[in-house]
Write a protein that holds these residues in place. Structure first.
Motif, PDB file in Angstrom:
ATOM      1  N   ASN A  97     -36.986 -13.066  58.153  1.00 25.78           N
ATOM      2  CA  ASN A  97     -36.948 -13.171  56.686  1.00 25.78           C
ATOM      3  C   ASN A  97     -35.518 -13.145  56.152  1.00 25.78           C
ATOM      4  N   ARG A  98     -34.689 -12.311  56.759  1.00 29.07           N
ATOM      5  CA  ARG A  98     -33.312 -12.212  56.286  1.00 29.07           C
ATOM      6  C   ARG A  98     -32.544 -13.520  56.577  1.00 29.07           C
ATOM      7  N   PHE A  99     -32.864 -14.128  57.723  1.00 31.90           N
ATOM      8  CA  PHE A  99     -32.232 -15.407  58.073  1.00 31.90           C
ATOM      9  C   PHE A  99     -32.537 -16.449  56.992  1.00 31.90           C
ATOM     10  N   SER A 186     -11.978  -6.223  48.990  1.00 27.02           N
ATOM     11  CA  SER A 186     -13.440  -6.165  48.865  1.00 27.02           C
ATOM     12  C   SER A 186     -14.058  -7.114  49.880  1.00 27.02           C
ATOM     13  N   ARG A 187     -15.238  -6.770  50.411  1.00 28.68           N
ATOM     14  CA  ARG A 187     -15.924  -7.707  51.303  1.00 28.68           C
ATOM     15  C   ARG A 187     -16.960  -8.523  50.545  1.00 28.68           C
ATOM     16  N   ALA A 188     -17.348  -8.047  49.360  1.00 27.91           N
ATOM     17  CA  ALA A 188     -18.428  -8.723  48.656  1.00 27.91           C
ATOM     18  C   ALA A 188     -18.282  -8.510  47.160  1.00 27.91           C
ATOM     19  N   ALA A 196     -25.903 -11.827  52.325  1.00 30.55           N
ATOM     20  CA  ALA A 196     -26.290 -12.847  53.315  1.00 30.55           C
ATOM     21  C   ALA A 196     -25.501 -12.594  54.592  1.00 30.55           C
ATOM     22  N   LYS A 197     -26.112 -12.960  55.724  1.00 27.90           N
ATOM     23  CA  LYS A 197     -25.361 -12.847  56.967  1.00 27.90           C
ATOM     24  C   LYS A 197     -24.651 -14.186  57.171  1.00 27.90           C
ATOM     25  N   ALA A 198     -23.666 -14.400  56.308  1.00 24.34           N
ATOM     26  CA  ALA A 198     -22.915 -15.653  56.288  1.00 24.34           C
ATOM     27  C   ALA A 198     -21.619 -15.452  57.068  1.00 24.34           C
ATOM     28  N   ASN A 201     -18.368 -14.070  55.443  1.00 31.47           N
ATOM     29  CA  ASN A 201     -18.210 -12.644  55.124  1.00 31.47           C
ATOM     30  C   ASN A 201     -17.396 -11.930  56.193  1.00 31.47           C
ATOM     31  N   TYR A 202     -17.571 -12.388  57.422  1.00 30.75           N
ATOM     32  CA  TYR A 202     -16.946 -11.689  58.542  1.00 30.75           C
ATOM     33  C   TYR A 202     -15.482 -12.103  58.677  1.00 30.75           C
ATOM     34  N   SER A 203     -15.198 -13.396  58.496  1.00 33.21           N
ATOM     35  CA  SER A 203     -13.791 -13.808  58.578  1.00 33.21           C
ATOM     36  C   SER A 203     -12.999 -13.171  57.439  1.00 33.21           C
ATOM     37  N   GLY A 234     -17.430  -1.230  58.013  1.00 31.09           N
ATOM     38  CA  GLY A 234     -17.224  -2.306  58.988  1.00 31.09           C
ATOM     39  C   GLY A 234     -18.335  -3.319  58.822  1.00 31.09           C
ATOM     40  N   THR A 235     -19.102  -3.543  59.896  1.00 30.43           N
ATOM     41  CA  THR A 235     -20.278  -4.410  59.782  1.00 30.43           C
ATOM     42  C   THR A 235     -21.535  -3.567  59.968  1.00 30.43           C
ATOM     43  N   MET A 236     -21.538  -2.416  59.312  1.00 30.47           N
ATOM     44  CA  MET A 236     -22.722  -1.534  59.377  1.00 30.47           C
ATOM     45  C   MET A 236     -23.040  -1.012  57.979  1.00 30.47           C
ATOM     46  N   ASN A 237     -24.263  -0.615  57.796  1.00 28.59           N
ATOM     47  CA  ASN A 237     -24.601   0.162  56.596  1.00 28.59           C
ATOM     48  C   ASN A 237     -24.106   1.586  56.844  1.00 28.59           C
ATOM     49  N   VAL A 238     -24.026   2.380  55.791  1.00 27.28           N
ATOM     50  CA  VAL A 238     -23.407   3.691  55.984  1.00 27.28           C
ATOM     51  C   VAL A 238     -24.226   4.810  55.324  1.00 27.28           C
ATOM     52  N   ILE A 255     -24.528  -5.766  49.514  1.00 24.37           N
ATOM     53  CA  ILE A 255     -24.829  -4.985  50.724  1.00 24.37           C
ATOM     54  C   ILE A 255     -25.880  -5.685  51.564  1.00 24.37           C
ATOM     55  N   LEU A 256     -25.640  -5.772  52.859  1.00 20.65           N
ATOM     56  CA  LEU A 256     -26.630  -6.387  53.739  1.00 20.65           C
ATOM     57  C   LEU A 256     -27.831  -5.451  53.885  1.00 20.65           C
ATOM     58  N   ASP A 257     -29.009  -6.034  53.777  1.00 26.14           N
ATOM     59  CA  ASP A 257     -30.247  -5.257  53.887  1.00 26.14           C
ATOM     60  C   ASP A 257     -30.505  -5.013  55.384  1.00 26.14           C
ATOM     61  N   GLY A 258     -29.818  -4.029  55.944  1.00 26.68           N
ATOM     62  CA  GLY A 258     -29.837  -3.804  57.386  1.00 26.68           C
ATOM     63  C   GLY A 258     -31.189  -3.309  57.900  1.00 26.68           C
ATOM     64  N   VAL A 259     -31.585  -3.840  59.044  1.00 26.40           N
ATOM     65  CA  VAL A 259     -32.861  -3.437  59.648  1.00 26.40           C
ATOM     66  C   VAL A 259     -32.749  -2.006  60.176  1.00 26.40           C
ATOM     67  N   THR A 260     -31.576  -1.666  60.724  1.00 29.46           N
ATOM     68  CA  THR A 260     -31.381  -0.296  61.222  1.00 29.46           C
ATOM     69  C   THR A 260     -31.422   0.675  60.042  1.00 29.46           C
ATOM     70  N   ARG A 261     -30.722   0.343  58.967  1.00 30.00           N
ATOM     71  CA  ARG A 261     -30.708   1.189  57.772  1.00 30.00           C
ATOM     72  C   ARG A 261     -32.127   1.472  57.284  1.00 30.00           C
ATOM     73  N   LYS A 262     -32.916   0.386  57.109  1.00 36.49           N
ATOM     74  CA  LYS A 262     -34.246   0.610  56.531  1.00 36.49           C
ATOM     75  C   LYS A 262     -35.149   1.365  57.514  1.00 36.49           C
ATOM     76  N   GLY A 299     -22.296   5.109  60.523  1.00 37.23           N
ATOM     77  CA  GLY A 299     -22.650   3.717  60.283  1.00 37.23           C
ATOM     78  C   GLY A 299     -23.930   3.395  61.038  1.00 37.23           C
ATOM     79  N   ALA A 300     -24.682   2.409  60.553  1.00 37.08           N
ATOM     80  CA  ALA A 300     -25.944   2.031  61.189  1.00 37.08           C
ATOM     81  C   ALA A 300     -26.063   0.526  61.278  1.00 37.08           C
ATOM     82  N   GLY A 301     -26.278   0.031  62.497  1.00 36.94           N
ATOM     83  CA  GLY A 301     -26.441  -1.409  62.694  1.00 36.94           C
ATOM     84  C   GLY A 301     -27.018  -1.692  64.071  1.00 36.94           C
ATOM     85  N   THR A 302     -27.488  -2.894  64.279  1.00 34.42           N
ATOM     86  CA  THR A 302     -28.149  -3.260  65.533  1.00 34.42           C
ATOM     87  C   THR A 302     -27.258  -3.045  66.756  1.00 34.42           C
ATOM     88  N   ALA A 303     -25.994  -3.439  66.660  1.00 34.03           N
ATOM     89  CA  ALA A 303     -25.131  -3.420  67.853  1.00 34.03           C
ATOM     90  C   ALA A 303     -24.966  -2.012  68.412  1.00 34.03           C
TER      91      ALA A 303
HETATM   92  C1  LIG Z   1     -22.284  -6.409  56.998  1.00 32.18           C
HETATM   93  C2  LIG Z   1     -23.368  -5.765  57.786  1.00 32.18           C
HETATM   94  N1  LIG Z   1     -23.961  -4.663  57.302  1.00 32.18           N
HETATM   95  C3  LIG Z   1     -24.951  -4.052  57.963  1.00 32.18           C
HETATM   96  C4  LIG Z   1     -25.402  -4.512  59.188  1.00 32.18           C
HETATM   97  C5  LIG Z   1     -26.511  -3.802  59.874  1.00 32.18           C
HETATM   98  O1  LIG Z   1     -27.667  -4.589  59.851  1.00 32.18           O
HETATM   99  P1  LIG Z   1     -28.758  -4.470  61.001  1.00 32.18           P
HETATM  100  O2  LIG Z   1     -29.153  -3.050  61.036  1.00 32.18           O
HETATM  101  O3  LIG Z   1     -29.857  -5.374  60.566  1.00 32.18           O
HETATM  102  O4  LIG Z   1     -28.100  -4.883  62.257  1.00 32.18           O
HETATM  103  C6  LIG Z   1     -24.824  -5.664  59.732  1.00 32.18           C
HETATM  104  C7  LIG Z   1     -25.256  -6.237  61.007  1.00 32.18           C
HETATM  105  O5  LIG Z   1     -25.276  -5.664  62.035  1.00 32.18           O
HETATM  106  C8  LIG Z   1     -23.780  -6.300  59.021  1.00 32.18           C
HETATM  107  O6  LIG Z   1     -23.199  -7.394  59.518  1.00 32.18           O
END
Ligand SMILES: Cc1ncc(COP(=O)(O)O)c(C=O)c1O
Length: 356
Positions: A97-99, A186-188, A196-198, A201-203, A234-238, A255-262, A299-303
């Motif tokens: 869905n996020r994709f 700022s990142r966003a 968006a996981k665009a 955003n990362y560059s 970084g690239t994580m929710n906090v 803010i990215l709607d992180g799967v780990t966060r939720k 921080g919370a994220g998939t990686a």
């Molecule tokens: C900017 C950003 N925030 C948060 C997350 C965490 O999201 P998820 O838990 O879905 O990996 C990610 C991806 O890992 C991300 O790129």
């Protein structure tokens, strides 16, 4: 699932697998990939047939839109092998869905569930041997979509490539990290593409992060446009723990709607922790650090699942976090529970795990 799409999948297998030369003990995250990849092209207003083929370079016209206008999105998810050798995805519907949300925001076509989740399952079945058992082992999954139409014309592409890569991953303990609170970059932005996981955003994060690293910090805690609220790290929710309450910001355009966060929010509530989803003010965190009520930041994220912090810098000051014992750390308890659930070592009362 549309079985026609899966039945018409074109499969070309490698003649020689790389698996015997792959060092599963010393895995560098995201550096090496399995034998095959999944691809699907979008042309004339529709997605074509799925293809699984040997992992190989993609050839594009140098004027392809992705190179000039950054029309590119991706996802990050993981698969785990349990003791019975069954492979499980973790909440793949969330990534799917996020994709599509990212695709819509970047004026790209959405993709159907059969091609995304069905195609992914077919790819993982072929790469079964690349998924190792045992807590700490996983398969990192990188779906992405790029604009392939040629022409240096600043308008949306009409042609796209959807692709999924797989990379064996191992959890490693990198230690606690030091972070710097953003007070200029700022990142966003409101109305922007932060949610968006665009790729862009990362560059955009690389340069400020490089400056923070040169100053001795591992990553940046991103703030809102006025730099008054803490949003992502970084690239994580906090998450912030003040006394016995966990705080995390509500999701927004920035803010990215992180799967780990939720998942952590639900898990923390399930474990009986007090969780508050509300904007987190920089000044409140500084105050809590000064009066000793700030116990943990993570921080919370998939990686990495959860990354603990040892302290943070704000402007010219550095604030060290207290040493919370491992068995009293919310970060470690949550990481432990979530990774066990993902690896099917404990029950999954939320039905988050999906069999491949
Ligand atoms: C900017 C950003 N925030 C948060 C997350 C965490 O999201 P998820 O838990 O879905 O990996 C990610 C991806 O890992 C991300 O790129």
């Amino acid at each position: 699932m549309d079985l026609n799409i899966l039945n018409n999948l074109k499969l070309t297998k490698v003649t020689d697998s790389k698996i015997d030369s792959f060092d599963f003990e010393n895995v560098k995250f995201g550096a090496k990939f399995t034998d095959h990849m999944l691809t699907c092209e979008y042309k004339n207003g529709e997605w074509g047939a799925l293809e699984i083929k040997p992992y190989e370079p993609i050839t594009l016209d140098p004027s392809a839109r992705v190179f000039h206008y950054g029309q590119a999105i991706f996802e990050g998810m993981k698969a785990y092998k349990d003791e019975n050798s069954d492979i499980w995805l973790f909440r793949p519907d969330e990534n799917f869905n996020r994709f599509n949300k990212s695709a819509t925001r970047l004026a790209m076509p959405t993709i159907d569930e059969t091609r995304f989740i069905g195609g992914l399952k077919e790819l993982i079945k072929i790469e079964n041997q690349w998924v190792k058992k045992g807590l700490g082992n996983s398969l990192y999954i990188r779906p992405f979509m790029i604009a392939t139409e040629s022409g240096v014309i600043a308008s949306p592409s009409n042609e796209f490539l959807f692709c999924i890569l797989l990379s064996p991953a191992k959890s490693y303990y990198s230690g606690k990290i030091k972070v710097q609170i953003a007070d200029y970059f700022s990142r966003a932005a409101n109305g922007g593409i932060g949610a968006a996981k665009a790729a862009g955003n990362y560059s955009a994060q690389f340069y400020p992060t490089k400056l923070a690293q040169e100053a001795g910090y591992n990553q940046i805690i991103w703030t809102d446009s006025n730099h008054t609220h803490l949003e992502e790290s970084g690239t994580m929710n906090v998450f912030f723990r003040i006394n016995d309450t966990l705080y995390t910001a509500p999701t927004s355009d920035r803010i990215l709607d992180g799967v780990t966060r939720k998942s952590l929010i639900v898990l923390a509530q399930h474990l009986g922790y007090d969780v508050k989803i509300e904007p987190v003010k920089v000044e409140n965190i500084i105050e809590a650090a000064k009066n000793g009520s700030l116990k943990e930041i993570f921080g919370a994220g998939t990686a990495a699942v959860i990354n603990q912090m040892e302290g943070f810098a704000y402007k010219d000051d550095y604030y060290e976090l207290p040493n919370v014992a491992d068995d009293e750390s919310y970060a470690l308890q949550l990481k432990n529970e979530l990774t066990k659930l993902q690896n099917k070592l404990i029950a999954d009362p939320f039905n988050w795990t999906v069999k491949v």
